[in-house]
Design an enzyme around this catalytic site. Structure first.
Site, mmCIF file in Angstrom:
data_model
loop_
_atom_site.group_PDB
_atom_site.id
_atom_site.type_symbol
_atom_site.label_atom_id
_atom_site.label_comp_id
_atom_site.label_asym_id
_atom_site.label_seq_id
_atom_site.Cartn_x
_atom_site.Cartn_y
_atom_site.Cartn_z
ATOM 1 C CE1 TYR A 39 -2.886 -3.165 0.189
ATOM 2 C CE2 TYR A 39 -2.464 -3.279 2.546
ATOM 3 C CZ TYR A 39 -2.985 -3.837 1.390
ATOM 4 O OH TYR A 39 -3.609 -5.060 1.448
ATOM 5 N NE ARG A 65 -0.713 -3.556 -6.322
ATOM 6 C CZ ARG A 65 -0.705 -3.165 -5.050
ATOM 7 N NH1 ARG A 65 0.331 -2.479 -4.584
ATOM 8 N NH2 ARG A 65 -1.718 -3.422 -4.246
ATOM 9 C CG HIS A 66 -4.262 -1.960 -9.095
ATOM 10 N ND1 HIS A 66 -4.195 -1.305 -7.892
ATOM 11 C CD2 HIS A 66 -4.330 -3.275 -8.803
ATOM 12 C CE1 HIS A 66 -4.247 -2.180 -6.912
ATOM 13 N NE2 HIS A 66 -4.313 -3.397 -7.440
ATOM 14 N NE ARG A 150 -7.515 -3.482 -7.363
ATOM 15 C CZ ARG A 150 -8.407 -4.317 -6.839
ATOM 16 N NH1 ARG A 150 -9.679 -3.993 -6.773
ATOM 17 N NH2 ARG A 150 -8.034 -5.510 -6.383
ATOM 18 C CG HIS A 331 -4.812 -7.651 -9.686
ATOM 19 N ND1 HIS A 331 -5.669 -6.752 -9.101
ATOM 20 C CD2 HIS A 331 -5.491 -8.166 -10.752
ATOM 21 C CE1 HIS A 331 -6.818 -6.716 -9.769
ATOM 22 N NE2 HIS A 331 -6.727 -7.567 -10.781
ATOM 23 C CG ASP A 332 -0.708 -6.978 -4.689
ATOM 24 O OD1 ASP A 332 -1.808 -7.335 -5.164
ATOM 25 O OD2 ASP A 332 -0.513 -6.892 -3.462
#
Ligand code: NAG
Ligand code: NAG
Ligand code: NAG
Ligand code: NAG
Ligand code: NAG
Ligand code: NAG
Ligand code: NAG
Ligand code: NAG
Ligand code: NAG
Length: 432
Positions: A39, A65-66, A150, A331-332
């Site tokens: 984050y 990543r987003h 996202r 994504h992560d």
């Protein structure tokens, strides 16, 4: 040759400062945002350096990543419940708690926040500025995204930033392929239901780092009776409110640097045991994308029996070969699976769940912060096809296919990817 030499000079003279960032300053010290794991707002792990003299980049493979998002809907419910639990205290000792008298949960769910959109747009600007010589109006980057709002919005913001930086020379690259996350998808970790979750490991570490924080807060807030999970939740309100509201969240002031180091390791462990080296079915979830990368690097059809969709990958309109710029948005957890499938950020064993090694090389905020990016640059070095891999601009040593100086020949790289080329040494069949 003249043109190539000029390009090399151009790369060397571009600094990030040439790009006007649109993402605002969040007003939180960098030293704290680094502890926010997955984050963390995007930051570069190193300054970009041009390839060695005599090498000219001829293909870029971006995996991004987003950008920063709201909490997922399930996390959001937990964060809200933990916050309300603390608010229910009879009294508070310390002005850092004053904000609680007038605080309520105001975060959205799942989607990109404006700051995350801005960091994605800035990435597009940076990448145009860096790789302008690889594109023109009839040869724009080829974009794909996993079908999550996202991720799609990230791709579109990146594309807008890319076009903007060209000062009108280029239109925005099209987002050509959006892959449904309920189908075969190399840009999501949705196809391995038998993979264990990381709950055992994160719970074990929570038992180590959370109790002293729990005691302190319960002392300060008699009647709140928060637990260890509440500690982890309340810590995470600091990053999520900060990126959503673009100002330091008052939740950050309830915690010390030590507390944030505890959170950081919690998030490091989470990804390590979800799709990283700590999960026996983690790396195999990155194999499909690695096989697509090999196809792009070598201009050969995709060979894969894991997550790829052969309908998409055998059609030149959805999986063209011979392009100079590919950009995939994801994504992560999928990026971690891909790093682990390739073999970057190698680990000598499992991460401890009882002690955080300060000398570890597995820091999720450097691996997959919001808007993280891995770039595989293919280059012509005097007639030899070489490549290098940058993660958040840090050149990876690639000791598994070369001398560890950050470059391999494409041939040696492909040779080194036996895990991907064998569909994960048979492990894929255990996924479902
Ligand atoms: C990038 O370079 C600047 C200027 O030399 C320096 O201050 C900064 O620490 C460097 N960043 C990284 C991540 O190494
Ligand atoms: C309030 O916190 C301060 C500083 O931590 C401490 O010295 C003091 O004893 C606390 N007061 C009460 C009533 O617990
Ligand atoms: C309470 O919060 C509301 C909404 O966030 C804000 O408009 C108001 O000014 C706050 N009041 C106080 C006393 O801080
Ligand atoms: C655009 O780039 C492609 C691929 O490098 C090249 O073949 C083509 O000639 C370029 N077109 C223009 C108008 O420069
Ligand atoms: C960028 O993302 C934001 C937030 O998700 C979205 O509203 C906006 O439409 C996106 N921009 C473009 C150019 O698509
Ligand atoms: C493969 O992609 C096609 C085209 O998007 C889609 O219709 C099909 O459902 C996908 N199949 C699988 C198994 O993912
Ligand atoms: C690492 O941890 C995972 C998950 O607990 C376990 O399956 C695996 O055997 C461990 N590997 C080693 C080398 O200890
Ligand atoms: C989708 O993936 C499964 C599992 O690897 C595979 O058996 C199937 O052939 C794939 N479907 C397509 C259309 O590629
Ligand atoms: C971390 O590395 C430093 C420098 O190599 C060393 O002095 C220190 O003992 C190491 N710390 C731990 C906990 O291993």
């Amino acid at each position: 040759m003249m043109r190539q030499a000029a390009n090399v000079l151009a790369f060397a003279s571009f600094a990030l400062a040439d790009v006007q960032p649109t993402a605002p300053d969040l007003g939180v010290p960098f030293s704290i945002t680094q502890y926010w794991g997955a984050y963390s707002p995007y930051y570069n792990a190193a300054n970009y350096t041009a390839p060695p003299d005599g090498c000219t980049i001829n293909q870029v493979n971006l995996l991004q990543r987003h950008g920063a998002r709201y909490p997922t809907s399930s996390d959001g419910k937990d964060f809200k419940a933990s916050a309300e639990q603390l608010q229910s205290a009879k009294s508070f000792n310390g002005s850092q708690y004053d904000f609680l008298s007038n605080w309520s949960y105001q975060l959205g769910e799942d989607d990109l926040v404006p700051f995350g959109a801005a960091q994605s747009y800035d990435a597009g600007q940076t990448h145009y500025t860096r790789y302008a010589s690889l594109v023109n109006s009839s040869n724009l980057p080829f974009l794909r995204a996993s079908d999550s709002e996202r991720v799609v919005e990230t791709a579109l913001n990146w594309s807008a930033g890319f076009a903007f930086a060209s000062s009108g020379a280029l239109s925005s690259p099209q987002l050509t392929v959006i892959i449904d996350q309920s189908t075969n998808d190399t840009l999501d970790d949705n196809m391995c239901p038998n993979a264990a979750s990381s709950d055992d490991e994160t719970d074990a570490w929570k038992d180590v780092f959370a109790p002293s924080i729990e005691d302190r807060i319960n002392n300060d807030a008699p009647g709140a009776s928060i637990g260890k999970s509440d500690v982890a939740n309340l810590l995470q309100l600091c990053p999520f409110e900060t990126v959503a509201f673009e100002q330091p969240s008052p939740w950050c002031n309830l915690f010390t640097q030590d507390d944030f180091e505890g959170l950081e390791y919690y998030l490091d462990i989470d990804d390590f045991y979800s799709t990283g080296y700590g999960n026996s079915l983690g790396p195999v979830q990155g194999v499909g994308w690695v096989n697509e990368l090999i196809a792009r690097l070598t201009d050969q059809p995709v060979q894969d029996a894991t997550q790829t969709n052969s309908t998409l990958d055998s059609d030149p309109s959805t999986f063209p070969l011979g392009q100079s710029f590919y950009a995939d948005f994801t994504h992560d957890h999928e990026m971690i699976a891909i790093y682990s499938a390739i073999g970057i950020f190698p680990q000598s064993g499992n991460l401890s769940t009882s002690e955080a090694d300060p000398n570890r090389t597995w820091f999720i905020s450097r691996l997959v912060p919001f808007s993280a990016r891995m770039i595989v640059e293919r280059m012509d070095c005097g007639g030899t096809a070489n490549l290098r891999i940058l993660v958040n601009d840090a050149v990876q040593p690639l000791a598994f296919c070369g001398s560890g100086n950050g470059q391999c020949t494409v041939t040696d790289f492909v040779q080194s990817q036996s895990f991907a080329r064998s569909n994960g040494n048979g492990v894929w069949s255990q996924c479902s």
